[in-house]
Design an enzyme around this catalytic site. Structure first.
Site, mmCIF file in Angstrom:
data_model
loop_
_atom_site.group_PDB
_atom_site.id
_atom_site.type_symbol
_atom_site.label_atom_id
_atom_site.label_comp_id
_atom_site.label_asym_id
_atom_site.label_seq_id
_atom_site.Cartn_x
_atom_site.Cartn_y
_atom_site.Cartn_z
ATOM 1 N N SER A 25 0.836 -1.200 0.000
ATOM 2 C CA SER A 25 0.000 0.000 0.000
ATOM 3 C C SER A 25 0.877 1.259 0.000
ATOM 4 O O SER A 25 0.524 2.255 -0.626
ATOM 5 C CB SER A 25 -0.970 -0.007 1.182
ATOM 6 O OG SER A 25 -0.297 0.148 2.405
ATOM 7 N N LEU A 99 17.453 -7.723 6.318
ATOM 8 C CA LEU A 99 18.539 -6.777 6.561
ATOM 9 C C LEU A 99 19.277 -6.543 5.235
ATOM 10 O O LEU A 99 19.581 -7.498 4.518
ATOM 11 C CB LEU A 99 19.489 -7.398 7.587
ATOM 12 C CG LEU A 99 20.331 -6.504 8.466
ATOM 13 C CD1 LEU A 99 19.489 -5.493 9.229
ATOM 14 C CD2 LEU A 99 21.132 -7.357 9.442
ATOM 15 N N HIS A 116 9.291 2.987 9.458
ATOM 16 C CA HIS A 116 9.013 2.071 10.572
ATOM 17 C C HIS A 116 7.713 2.517 11.240
ATOM 18 O O HIS A 116 7.528 3.711 11.494
ATOM 19 C CB HIS A 116 10.178 2.096 11.574
ATOM 20 C CG HIS A 116 10.008 1.093 12.664
ATOM 21 N ND1 HIS A 116 10.278 -0.237 12.477
ATOM 22 C CD2 HIS A 116 9.553 1.213 13.928
ATOM 23 C CE1 HIS A 116 10.006 -0.897 13.592
ATOM 24 N NE2 HIS A 116 9.564 -0.044 14.487
ATOM 25 N N GLU A 186 1.441 6.902 7.303
ATOM 26 C CA GLU A 186 2.476 6.519 6.329
ATOM 27 C C GLU A 186 2.119 7.018 4.939
ATOM 28 O O GLU A 186 2.955 7.595 4.234
ATOM 29 C CB GLU A 186 2.644 4.996 6.316
ATOM 30 C CG GLU A 186 3.238 4.459 7.601
ATOM 31 C CD GLU A 186 3.436 2.960 7.589
ATOM 32 O OE1 GLU A 186 4.304 2.490 8.344
ATOM 33 O OE2 GLU A 186 2.732 2.243 6.855
#
Ligand code: GRF
Length: 204
Positions: A25, A99, A116, A186
């Site tokens: 999204s 990572l 985040h 976000e």
């Protein structure tokens, strides 16, 4: 579809690769934001899951896709070489849980952002993603949470913070309702923070 772009514009375009593994999204909002942009474009979607919904988003917008596996990503420089050969200027992580290898972080030093779903340095680190974060926020009785956009460095969620935005957590909130508030934040902020960061990085 872009129209009226001349060769000069194309050469000047800053090219983004979005790394994502989920429903995408955020990737969608970022793609929409830059769709008519004449200096910045989303050129590539990278995913470690070949069934990730974000790949459908890439198809809808006719954006190139790259599906990676662990061996290629960690034991060779294939992914970095691919990004270089596609002239990628900036990398955006949007729901990418692996990572990032050091050579890629170094190559894209201050040219790689992550988002985040909490107010770092709280609720970050390995295993802190998605609903795990929102459950932890709720369990701790926090009265506010938010989003953090930061540069990527070799540790999970520890790179320099570029932007944060907050929202309230009410007594009635559940981890699910917190997740919804966070996604709204976000979607509102990530595209514009990306644009601002790329503009100041390249002086455009
Ligand atoms: C976002 O909540 C983001 O904070 C985290 O991963 C999630 C991705 O969601 N890094 P989506 O796939 O963009 O919907």
């Amino acid at each position: 579809m872009k129209t009226n772009i001349n060769i000069f514009d194309c050469k000047m375009m800053k090219r983004i690769a979005i790394f994502a593994s989920g429903r995408g999204s955020n990737a969608l909002k970022i793609i929409e934001h830059f769709q008519e942009h004449n200096q910045i474009e989303v050129s590539l979607i990278v995913s470690n899951k070949n069934k990730a919904l974000v790949l459908n988003v890439a198809d809808r917008f006719n954006i190139a896709k790259l599906v990676i596996n662990r061996d290629d990503f960690y034991r060779s420089d294939a992914t970095l070489e691919y990004l270089k050969s596609h002239n990628i200027d900036f990398v955006i992580l949007a729901g990418f849980l692996w990572l990032v290898p050091l050579d890629m972080i170094n190559y894209f030093n201050k040219r790689m952002l992550n988002i985040h779903p909490a107010l770092l340095p709280k609720y970050g680190g390995k295993g802190m993603y998605g609903m795990n974060v929102h459950r932890a926020v709720k369990d701790a009785g926090e009265q506010e949470t938010g989003i953090t956009i930061h540069y990527v460095d070799p540790e999970y969620d520890e790179g320099q913070i570029v932007f944060q935005a907050k929202c309230q957590v009410n007594e009635n909130d559940t981890p699910e309702s917190i997740a919804q508030k966070i996604h709204e934040l976000e979607h509102r902020h990530y595209p514009t923070v990306i644009e601002h960061t790329i503009r100041s990085t390249f002086g455009i």
